[in-house]
Enzyme design. Structure first.
Site, PDB file in Angstrom:
ATOM      1  N   LYS B  92      -8.127  78.245  61.644  1.00  0.00           N
ATOM      2  CA  LYS B  92      -8.643  79.623  61.653  1.00  0.00           C
ATOM      3  C   LYS B  92      -8.524  80.282  60.280  1.00  0.00           C
ATOM      4  CE  LYS B  92      -6.364  81.799  64.755  1.00  0.00           C
ATOM      5  NZ  LYS B  92      -5.502  80.701  65.232  1.00  0.00           N
ATOM      6  N   THR B  94      -8.205  78.823  57.399  1.00  0.00           N
ATOM      7  CA  THR B  94      -9.069  78.105  56.466  1.00  0.00           C
ATOM      8  C   THR B  94     -10.517  78.541  56.659  1.00  0.00           C
ATOM      9  OG1 THR B  94      -7.503  76.278  56.610  1.00  0.00           O
ATOM     10  CG2 THR B  94      -9.647  75.778  55.672  1.00  0.00           C
ATOM     11  N   ARG B 116      -3.155  87.605  57.392  1.00  0.00           N
ATOM     12  CA  ARG B 116      -1.744  87.968  57.536  1.00  0.00           C
ATOM     13  C   ARG B 116      -0.896  87.352  56.446  1.00  0.00           C
ATOM     14  NH1 ARG B 116      -0.567  85.557  63.140  1.00  0.00           N
ATOM     15  NH2 ARG B 116      -2.243  84.202  62.437  1.00  0.00           N
ATOM     16  N   LYS B 127       6.307  71.801  57.967  1.00  0.00           N
ATOM     17  CA  LYS B 127       5.262  72.150  57.012  1.00  0.00           C
ATOM     18  C   LYS B 127       3.967  72.609  57.652  1.00  0.00           C
ATOM     19  CE  LYS B 127       6.709  69.613  53.080  1.00  0.00           C
ATOM     20  NZ  LYS B 127       6.003  69.201  51.881  1.00  0.00           N
ATOM     21  N   ALA B 355       2.230  86.590  67.020  1.00  0.00           N
ATOM     22  CA  ALA B 355       1.012  86.638  67.829  1.00  0.00           C
ATOM     23  C   ALA B 355       1.307  86.646  69.325  1.00  0.00           C
ATOM     24  CB  ALA B 355       0.116  85.468  67.482  1.00  0.00           C
ATOM     25  N   PHE B 386      -3.432  82.993  66.811  1.00  0.00           N
ATOM     26  CA  PHE B 386      -3.401  82.251  68.079  1.00  0.00           C
ATOM     27  C   PHE B 386      -4.829  81.994  68.603  1.00  0.00           C
ATOM     28  CE2 PHE B 386       1.075  82.655  70.176  1.00  0.00           C
ATOM     29  CZ  PHE B 386       1.640  82.087  69.073  1.00  0.00           C
ATOM     30  N   PHE B 474     -14.053  67.735  60.661  1.00  0.00           N
ATOM     31  CA  PHE B 474     -13.101  66.692  60.271  1.00  0.00           C
ATOM     32  C   PHE B 474     -13.947  65.458  59.933  1.00  0.00           C
ATOM     33  CE2 PHE B 474      -9.041  68.031  62.747  1.00  0.00           C
ATOM     34  CZ  PHE B 474      -9.177  69.314  62.251  1.00  0.00           C
ATOM     35  N   TRP B 503     -13.353  73.255  54.112  1.00  0.00           N
ATOM     36  CA  TRP B 503     -12.091  72.654  53.677  1.00  0.00           C
ATOM     37  C   TRP B 503     -12.344  71.665  52.532  1.00  0.00           C
ATOM     38  CZ3 TRP B 503     -10.047  67.514  54.128  1.00  0.00           C
ATOM     39  CH2 TRP B 503      -8.676  67.426  53.815  1.00  0.00           C
TER      40      TRP B 503
END
Lengths: 652, 652
Positions: B92, B94, B116, B127, B355, B386, B474, B503
């Site tokens: 989201k 990204t 945020r 990570k 969230a 979320f 992807f 991305w």
């Protein structure tokens, strides 16, 4: 339009009576106006690239400002310290700022004042400014006192990441086999990280060896830190006056349990009694104050000891895999913050370690940058916390030892009020009106108390610097009283003793003090500075030298625990660290009520703690409180925001 | 030299395969170069005075930037949300950043992305970047992820000052008579402060009455808050993943004792079991996200409820005298932080409430400023945390209700991976390799899972906005799979469904998505936006509407405790607050393993907590964890500093 003096600094229109600190600050900001912070930097030759603006009227100065000037001569290095104070404080910060204003805005010398960042916690508790006061202060004072550029918050974050790493590691070790621990620390396909290689080297294991080739012994040695819960020394921190956090039991949640080894199916709570300190008491803050550069800070942070293994080996931040991450959290904090005084002269604010359990001095890097920036004919005026018996002694023996810098003069701040107290005057306490001994002339009482100042003068001279006494003027002081202090000072070997009225008049009020400091620096032999002790002496010898030479004690008594710790530290290789005694600032002795110059007393060392990362040992001599409480009506009751203008109200 | 496109934005030289996030960030900083932050502001018309530089490549934007443009039209308001994700996240943030790059750097529309601020704690734990990723991210990512401009630290400070005030007040009340308390709160000669007047008004006592004229009843009512220790709701916070702080007992120090009322001479420990949350779970953070301006924030902070008196009255921050001080601590935090994407387009980072227990949305003020800055033909792309069942619903029903802003389009981010999981694919978990269902074409599984996306589309349309589905690409996705998702989207009533490859390719990869969003906004009726419920309905009705309409539940079961709380809140005047349900993001239901679109389920409300200051009630539906733990090998093991260059290493 603000009118400027011949040197280009604003002429202050000082009000009488002097308004509250925040009112003075807001008066200056609105009526005089601040210099853009880049212009403040230009006064001392900082280029635009060397002034990184960081919020409102603040900037950070990168360490490259020092590197690029490393072949230039240093300026004159002056430390401001004080006699043993009353609980009201005698105005060291105010004198530091006032003297810098006098040197800079009045005498036209390139001057930078270097002071500590105050803890934000007490700002909302018992009131008392930290930006100086009256017409000798750093502005805007609310920017100075709140958040600043986030350094203390970075210390909180770093300290507590390490605490979480420690606590969680103990938890994981309690519930996992060596093999499982190792597999999780070194999963297939994951590189051995640089911080892990540090631990492998320490253990004598080839850091380039493939983890899958480790023997069972090597795996176990690497993965199990085996921390003794009763030997954990690391505490959590918060920059808040929250006394209920002094002692607490953590780990009482339903998920913080581990399998019992004794009883099948039973789970044990993984709890532990520990405590919080206020953030400025963190060793991370001490590291910030004593680091020379980023690489040095990386080593110091990694070397911080969090506790001991069951076999008695020190466990460090690097053993927990944290040294790199701590450095990353502190990478901006290592840059000093540039601000300005009410007279637009530059100030560097950097680090604020506790003055008892740590050095109580601002950072080495800020002083180094300042000395390069002001150059040969300029002045770096730096402040040492607490009385001279603690702050100045640590400045010389610890801070200057690590920096290699040579101070030329010490300014000892004295007030008629505090000297009368040392002469036997009634107790002085915050929030209560002063008794008549302090508000009326009383030369006899004062003369009796001057011994405290005289002993500090003698102590300072042991280090080979010239001493200038600054009598910080209160309006009730009489001419005869001032004269008494001056005479006593000269009799004890001061280079000069000067009345200073910077609080009410700004730099103009400190002109004579500034001239005396210039003369003292000129008269000082560059090579005269010396330490009080050789760090290679034993721990006990070093404590004894400080106690006898500085505190005037007959000797030192070490508790059984302290004796054990001396052996442990000497075994761990910490024996040659300098000594940072934690004791009261209200007396030369460990008894805060012993005024004047106590004699015949002994120093009792209850225990000795270590800051192996920052680089000192601190013997505990007396009750040391590392998280203050709040009174029934704390300062925050008066703090608010003007919703029309956004102005902060009621902050001092 | 960086080559620029026709619009003046840098052409990205995207590497294949895409390097780690920190490597991309450092590549951009070194090879492309950042725009000075003031120049970033100029793109959207900010003047130099409206860009307050705050550290490296960051600035704060004062709220005056909104006030001075209040008569100008708003831009197009677009919210980015997502389907119920896998534990790996579906991109989201990204997509928010990539879409903004596409709109700004490729289509040339004035665009600001609003996101945020991430919690720093998890940065060092498990990570996962928060600045976007790959060639759709905010740079420098280490500046974004660490400290930023200190807002979270300010929340920590404010939250914990209130906690200390609360704990200390309980302590003082336990040991002082009403008379003594009153005398200390209102000492002779000390003004009744503005915050005290607020309490007097609330109690019906004339705030201008001289305290010395108070009756004994008035003194007692004013001075004794009589907080019920078992009804304290305020917790302390730290921005650290320290699970052992979840549940702990404070006040175990030797000085934290009070006189026993029962037994003469005996002292009782003033201890209490409580807990810490992670800072972003603090109500102070929720207040920051929902405040309209400084005055509104002052009211909200003062109205925060910390617990209840023994008589059941809510006790607020203002009752404790803290509301003003909290506002002062938060005065800089209310200004959004300006940064830039890899393509130099502007980003505002502001607030980061949880969230589940909070709204999971960035701040109202950042969106408001952005909408004014981009103007009529521009775009503010804001992210809701979320899945859409939580983040989007709260965005519409809480955030938009308080702001009065009308969104035009919702972008729902979907991935083939997550949809396959909803279709019955094997579990996906962090740190484990994906099974072949996810790496090979499997249209059947995917088609089965598309129902999850379809339900989110239908939900979004209930609010009257146009829906654009962004299929976050992807490299293992096949054409047939993409087509399946598009068809399912259109069948459910999406305005459009578009493949997006930001991305790997930055804004160019999001060009089609950007065009679809432009069309969706153009096609949206300005007046079509509506809320799902009327806030004046009862608490239970509101929970039921959300549960049935959004979660597809059959109904709601309230526990005995929840029923009691409903009554208490309606009595306390909190009945007409909007509802912020705390539940899992992994399913429409409260069972994280119920994938797709669960039916026939009921929502169980275990308890209902209040954020009376921020302005919502949050029913707890399921296990909510408010302080994460650390794994055996946390992310910090890989984080270090290059001591030559100062570069941060290993951060994602």
């Amino acid at each position: 339009m603000t009118s400027l003096n011949a040197l280009g600094y604003p002429k202050l229109a000082c009000k009488t009576p002097v308004p509250s600190d925040i009112e003075v600050s807001q008066q200056i900001v609105k009526e005089v106006g601040l210099l853009p912070i880049a212009e403040v930097g230009k006064q001392v030759g900082l280029t635009d690239d060397e002034v990184i603006q960081w919020g409102i009227a603040k900037a950070k100065v990168p360490l490259s400002a020092r590197e690029s000037r490393k072949d230039q001569p240093n300026g004159n290095y002056v430390v401001v310290t004080g006699i043993n104070p009353t609980p009201l404080g005698e105005g060291k910060s105010t004198t530091t700022i006032g003297l810098a204003q006098g040197l800079g805005a009045i005498l036209g010398k390139k001057t930078i004042a270097c002071i500590r960042q105050p803890s934000q916690g007490p700002t909302f508790g018992i009131k008392g400014g930290a930006a100086g006061g009256g017409y000798a202060q750093v502005v805007p004072m609310e920017e100075f006192n709140l958040h600043l550029t986030g350094d203390i918050h970075a210390v909180t974050a770093a300290n507590n990441l390490l605490a979480a790493a420690l606590e969680t590691r103990m938890f994981h070790e309690a519930s996992q086999s060596d093999e499982a621990l190792f597999r999780r620390l070194c999963p297939d396909g994951k590189d051995v990280s640089p911080v892990m290689k540090r631990r492998l080297k320490k253990l004598g294991i080839d850091p380039d060896k493939n983890p899958s080739d480790f023997t069972a012994e090597e795996k176990s040695a690497f993965a199990r830190l085996d921390i003794d819960p009763s030997a954990v020394t690391w505490q959590r921190v918060l920059d808040t006056c929250d006394r209920h956090l002094r002692c607490l039991t953590v780990g009482q949640g339903s998920k913080e349990t581990v399998k019992s080894k004794e009883k099948e199916g039973e789970r044990l709570q993984h709890d532990r009694q520990t405590g919080f300190d206020i953030t400025v008491a963190s060793e991370v803050m001490a590291v910030l104050a004593l680091s020379k550069d980023l690489a040095d800070m990386r080593e110091k942070l990694g070397a911080m000891v969090v506790g001991y293994s069951r076999a008695g080996t020190p466990v460090t931040a690097d053993d927990l895999g944290c040294g790199g991450a701590l450095t990353v959290l502190m990478k901006d904090a290592i840059m000093p913050t540039l601000m300005q005084t009410v007279e637009r002269t530059p100030v560097m604010v950097h680090a604020g370690p506790f003055a008892n359990i740590a050095t109580g001095n601002s950072s080495i890097v800020a002083d180094e940058i300042a000395l390069k920036l002001v150059g040969k004919d300029g002045y770096c005026v730096t402040e040492a916390g607490f009385g001279a018996d603690i702050g100045m002694e640590k400045f010389f023996n610890i801070k200057c030892r690590y920096s290699g810098l040579k101070p030329k003069a010490a300014v000892i701040v004295a007030t008629v009020r505090a000297l009368k107290m040392h002469g036997g005057g009634p107790p002085v306490s915050a929030g209560k009106p002063l008794q008549k001994e302090y508000t009326e002339e009383n030369v006899e009482l004062l003369a009796k108390g001057c011994c405290n100042l005289q002993k500090h003068i003698e102590n300072a001279k042991k280090f080979g610097v010239n001493v200038v006494v600054a009598v910080n003027k209160f309006k009730t002081d009489t001419d005869k009283e001032i004269e008494t202090v001056k005479e006593a000072s000269m009799a004890a070997g001061a280079f000069d003793a000067v009345l200073s009225n910077h609080w009410a008049e700004g730099g103009a009020g400190a002109e004579n003090l500034a001239k005396a400091v210039v003369a003292a620096c000129k008269a000082c032999d560059d090579e005269a500075f010396k330490f009080l002790y050789d760090v290679n002496k034993s721990i006990k010898e070093k404590v004894e030298i400080i106690s006898k030479e500085i505190y005037g004690a007959d000797g030192v008594d070490f508790s059984e625990l302290a004796n054990k710790q001396v052996m442990q530290y000497e075994k761990s290789g910490f024996g040659n660290l300098p000594i940072c005694i934690a004791k009261t600032q209200y007396s030369f002795s460990c008894d805060p009520s012993a005024k004047g110059v106590p004699t015949g007393h002994r120093i009792t060392v209850r225990e000795i703690r270590s800051c192996a990362g920052a680089g000192f040992l601190y013997p505990i001599c007396g009750d040391i409180m590392t998280i203050p409480g709040l009174p029934t009506r704390p300062g925050f009751y008066d703090v608010d925001v003007d919703l029309e203008t956004g102005d902060v109200l009621g902050l001092f």
